[in-house]
Design an enzyme around this catalytic site. Structure first.
Site, PDB file in Angstrom:
ATOM      1  N   ARG A 143     -62.543  68.051 -25.234  1.00 32.17           N
ATOM      2  CA  ARG A 143     -61.923  68.006 -24.622  1.00 32.17           C
ATOM      3  C   ARG A 143     -61.147  68.334 -22.969  1.00 32.17           C
ATOM      4  O   ARG A 143     -61.549  68.939 -22.452  1.00 32.17           O
ATOM      5  CB  ARG A 143     -60.653  69.614 -24.973  1.00 32.17           C
ATOM      6  CG  ARG A 143     -59.552  69.578 -24.800  1.00 32.17           C
ATOM      7  CD  ARG A 143     -59.198  70.336 -23.963  1.00 32.17           C
ATOM      8  NE  ARG A 143     -59.476  70.565 -22.456  1.00 32.17           N
ATOM      9  CZ  ARG A 143     -59.079  71.014 -21.308  1.00 32.17           C
ATOM     10  NH1 ARG A 143     -58.291  72.523 -22.143  1.00 32.17           N
ATOM     11  NH2 ARG A 143     -59.887  70.993 -20.183  1.00 32.17           N
ATOM     12  N   ASP A 256     -61.803  77.542 -19.090  1.00 35.06           N
ATOM     13  CA  ASP A 256     -60.657  76.767 -19.433  1.00 35.06           C
ATOM     14  C   ASP A 256     -59.435  77.741 -19.418  1.00 35.06           C
ATOM     15  O   ASP A 256     -58.607  77.868 -19.380  1.00 35.06           O
ATOM     16  CB  ASP A 256     -61.085  75.731 -20.709  1.00 35.06           C
ATOM     17  CG  ASP A 256     -61.935  75.112 -20.190  1.00 35.06           C
ATOM     18  OD1 ASP A 256     -61.718  73.957 -18.872  1.00 35.06           O
ATOM     19  OD2 ASP A 256     -63.135  74.674 -20.294  1.00 35.06           O
TER      20      ASP A 256
HETATM   21  P1  NAD Z   1     -54.994  72.788 -25.248  1.00 35.55           P
HETATM   22  O1  NAD Z   1     -55.529  71.598 -26.180  1.00 35.55           O
HETATM   23  O2  NAD Z   1     -56.066  74.026 -26.097  1.00 35.55           O
HETATM   24  O3  NAD Z   1     -53.493  73.868 -26.319  1.00 35.55           O
HETATM   25  C1  NAD Z   1     -52.138  72.530 -25.513  1.00 35.55           C
HETATM   26  C2  NAD Z   1     -51.365  73.852 -26.219  1.00 35.55           C
HETATM   27  O4  NAD Z   1     -49.985  72.942 -25.577  1.00 35.55           O
HETATM   28  C3  NAD Z   1     -51.266  73.363 -27.626  1.00 35.55           C
HETATM   29  O5  NAD Z   1     -51.302  74.469 -28.196  1.00 35.55           O
HETATM   30  C4  NAD Z   1     -50.222  72.627 -27.846  1.00 35.55           C
HETATM   31  O6  NAD Z   1     -49.730  72.662 -29.420  1.00 35.55           O
HETATM   32  C5  NAD Z   1     -49.739  72.694 -27.077  1.00 35.55           C
HETATM   33  N1  NAD Z   1     -47.759  71.847 -27.061  1.00 35.55           N
HETATM   34  C6  NAD Z   1     -48.706  70.129 -27.049  1.00 35.55           C
HETATM   35  N2  NAD Z   1     -47.659  69.506 -26.402  1.00 35.55           N
HETATM   36  C7  NAD Z   1     -47.110  69.841 -26.302  1.00 35.55           C
HETATM   37  C8  NAD Z   1     -45.508  70.319 -26.507  1.00 35.55           C
HETATM   38  N3  NAD Z   1     -44.420  69.358 -26.183  1.00 35.55           N
HETATM   39  N4  NAD Z   1     -43.726  71.451 -26.517  1.00 35.55           N
HETATM   40  C9  NAD Z   1     -44.931  72.237 -26.669  1.00 35.55           C
HETATM   41  N5  NAD Z   1     -46.245  72.787 -26.386  1.00 35.55           N
HETATM   42  C10 NAD Z   1     -46.778  71.613 -26.924  1.00 35.55           C
HETATM   43  O7  NAD Z   1     -55.511  72.931 -23.569  1.00 35.55           O
HETATM   44  P2  NAD Z   1     -55.886  73.693 -22.612  1.00 35.55           P
HETATM   45  O8  NAD Z   1     -57.156  73.992 -22.350  1.00 35.55           O
HETATM   46  O9  NAD Z   1     -54.249  74.560 -23.260  1.00 35.55           O
HETATM   47  O10 NAD Z   1     -54.667  73.265 -21.361  1.00 35.55           O
HETATM   48  C11 NAD Z   1     -53.245  72.518 -21.630  1.00 35.55           C
HETATM   49  C12 NAD Z   1     -53.143  72.667 -20.123  1.00 35.55           C
HETATM   50  O11 NAD Z   1     -53.370  72.815 -19.300  1.00 35.55           O
HETATM   51  C13 NAD Z   1     -53.858  71.186 -20.189  1.00 35.55           C
HETATM   52  O12 NAD Z   1     -52.857  69.455 -19.583  1.00 35.55           O
HETATM   53  C14 NAD Z   1     -54.144  71.430 -18.347  1.00 35.55           C
HETATM   54  O13 NAD Z   1     -54.693  69.791 -17.592  1.00 35.55           O
HETATM   55  C15 NAD Z   1     -53.889  72.652 -18.430  1.00 35.55           C
HETATM   56  N6  NAD Z   1     -54.336  73.495 -17.452  1.00 35.55           N
HETATM   57  C16 NAD Z   1     -54.643  73.700 -16.091  1.00 35.55           C
HETATM   58  C17 NAD Z   1     -55.389  73.996 -15.212  1.00 35.55           C
HETATM   59  C18 NAD Z   1     -54.915  75.324 -13.632  1.00 35.55           C
HETATM   60  O14 NAD Z   1     -53.966  73.792 -13.761  1.00 35.55           O
HETATM   61  N7  NAD Z   1     -55.620  75.426 -13.300  1.00 35.55           N
HETATM   62  C19 NAD Z   1     -56.413  75.032 -16.004  1.00 35.55           C
HETATM   63  C20 NAD Z   1     -56.698  74.996 -17.454  1.00 35.55           C
HETATM   64  C21 NAD Z   1     -55.808  73.965 -18.310  1.00 35.55           C
END
Ligand code: NAD
Length: 539
Positions: A143, A256
């Protein structure tokens, strides 16, 4: 080392900055052009070259080549121009670099360990030329940022993260080892593409995967017994399990999940200075219930407990909407383990907009990886219930943000307290300039890692991430808050990392997790160990 060795070792090479005296001493006269430059002159020339490149990917390649040639100059450039360089050596450019990793790969930096090496991983780790590795960032490429499964191309991520450890917290480059575990890929275009550098086979899963990871962890413990490990960009079917299985086996954490949690909690704590309310009074609604979202909620629960709530009361203040709607007890689908604590007894709600209206949260946190999901009616509703709504659109890169800074400020009539995962430029509305905060994990993980390393912590605990968040929030000054920014400026990141390292190390000393005795002056002890990008003189 011979003179030639010195020129080809990036840790000691000074390039054209070798003095006349050093050129004779090391026997390198003639191997360099005659004119001697100062580090400052080299810096200006290098900066000019970076800026002159035609694309950010070209800049990334140039900077990687510089890092492989002269680490002092590379780190001096990055630390002196941190706001300009971080987006080049890490997100968003690193995403593009990973996609091209096969063709821009120049020379080894880090280790690839594939399924083919099963049974001999320890033997392989001995091939790494530095014996005293203290910090490993490892990915299995499943990922990568918001780009999904990039398999072995994910190597850009551990390489980039470790560069940030050195630039932001002064962890010595020789301590750092980036590792990519190649367990196959589900990415069909990589599996069929002729240029792919990894194993062309589907990802291994289940017991086979777990046995491979178990061998890897045991090998790290044997060959690098002092190493701290950061799990990076694993898919969420493995990330939570690996963290729980191994965090007490060797000091390790998942940025993460835990780093994101700390930076987001720090943002909320910073925002409370503007809303004049307390942590237990908040109601958080998350869009996205993955590693980032549930990690943030777990840390909020720990912080709210410290502020007087019970765990159950604190959990009841966290709500999730995922791709199927509001996460509730009787939703009818099998909820992943990490969502269960937040599946409340409540009628199901299908959309985020409806959930906002019904639940009336104080903070809306986007971690869904899905852009344009914080629409005008949603932001306007948040502004109706809250004098200062907290709206964090944390999904990366910029193109994935749930809304832009301009939208958050415009739709809330300038009242939103906005932060994002990727930076947005300041925005002027009705004569007032709003500067949004960047909830960037680089405020947290370098300092946490440094503190754990210096204190030789046996374990990296949730409490350490909580103190890291509190420390970061305490460094937000009146100048930041007056423009609406809930994080300090990135230019202060080395000082931020030092303060967080001190707080983390103090936690390790206090809780008996440190394997070295507490020094009298913890601040000075850590400050003196931070790598400084300056040339040493040869005498
Ligand atoms: P992940 O794949 O573990 O989780 C994503 C979640 O989003 C899942 O629960 C999925 O069901 C949900 N989802 C996807 N599309 C959706 C929609 N249209 N409506 C509602 N829910 C939806 O990913 P993650 O590690 O949790 O990361 C998620 C996001 O957070 C990424 O874009 C990542 O870049 C961002 N992130 C930002 C930071 C930061 O800014 N510091 C740090 C980590 C992750």
């Amino acid at each position: 080392m011979t003179g030639h060795d010195v020129l080809t070792n990036p840790l000691v090479n000074k390039g054209t900055a070798f003095t006349e005296w050093e050129r004779d001493l090391l026997g390198i006269r003639g191997l360099l052009p005659p004119r001697v430059f100062t580090l400052e002159e080299q810096l200006q020339r290098t900066l000019h070259s970076v800026r002159g490149k035609s694309s950010n990917l070209e800049r990334y390649i140039y900077l990687t080549t510089l890092q492989n040639r002269n680490e002092t100059l590379f780190y001096r450039l990055v630390t002196d121009h941190i706001e300009e360089m971080v987006p080049l050596i890490y997100t968003p450019t690193v995403g593009e670099a990973c996609l091209q990793y096969g063709s821009i790969y120049r020379r080894p930096r880090g280790m690839f360990i594939s399924l083919r090496e099963r049974g001999k991983i320890a033997e392989m780790l001995r091939h790494w030329p530095v014996k005293g590795v203290r910090l490993i960032v490892v990915t299995d490429g499943e990922r990568i940022l918001g780009l999904g499964d990039l398999g072995a191309l994910g190597m850009g991520i551990p390489v980039g993260k470790l560069s940030l450890y050195t630039a932001c917290a002064g962890v010595h480059p020789s301590y750092c080892l980036p590792i990519t575990l190649d367990v196959g890929t589900e990415n069909a275009s990589l599996q069929t593409g002729s240029a792919y550098i990894g194993l062309k086979q589907p990802r291994t899963r289940g017991a086979d995967y777990d046995a491979f990871i178990a061998e890897f962890v045991a090998a790290v413990k044997t060959i690098f017994p002092q190493a701290l490990m950061q799990w990076e960009d694993f898919g969420n079917t493995n990330a939570f399990r690996l963290l729980e299985n191994y965090r007490r086996v060797l000091p390790s954490f998942n940025d993460d999940i835990q780093g994101t949690a700390a930076v987001a909690l720090a943002g909320v704590l910073g925002a409370l200075q503007l809303t004049c309310s307390t942590l237990p009074e908040q109601k958080l609604l998350f869009l996205g219930a993955g590693e980032a979202g549930t990690g943030i909620a777990d840390l909020y629960v720990a912080a709210a407990q410290a502020a007087g709530l019970t765990a159950a009361e604190a959990r009841a203040r966290c709500w999730f909407v995922d791709s199927k709607g509001l996460v509730v007890k009787n939703r009818g689908d099998l909820l992943a383990h990490h969502k269960l604590p937040y599946a409340h007894e409540h009628p199901f709600i299908a959309t985020l907009e409806e959930a906002v209206r019904v639940l009336q949260p104080t903070a809306l946190i986007g971690v869904s990886g899905t852009p344009t999901t914080f629409t005008q009616p949603i932001v306007a509703a948040m502004a109706k219930f809250n004098p200062r709504p907290i709206i964090f659109a944390l999904s990366n890169p910029t193109s994935k943000a749930e809304c832009t800074a301009a939208q958050a400020y415009t739709w809330s009539e300038g009242r939103a307290i906005f932060a994002s995962g990727s930076p947005f430029a300041p925005f002027e509305l009705n004569g007032r300039v709003h500067v949004s905060g960047q909830g960037n994990n680089i405020y947290i993980f370098p300092g946490v890692g440094l503190g754990a390393l210096v204190s030789q912590a046996r374990e990296v605990t949730d409490e350490m991430f909580l103190v890291a968040a509190q420390t970061l929030a305490s460094l937000v000054g009146p100048d930041d808050l007056s423009v609406g920014r809930v994080y300090p400026s990135l230019t202060k990141v080395r000082e931020v990392s030092l303060r967080i390292a001190v707080a983390v190390a103090e936690t390790a000393y206090r809780t008996g997790l440190a394997m070295r005795p507490r020094p009298t002056d913890v601040v000075e002890d850590i400050r003196s160990r931070m790598f400084q990008p300056v040339y040493r003189e040869y005498t």
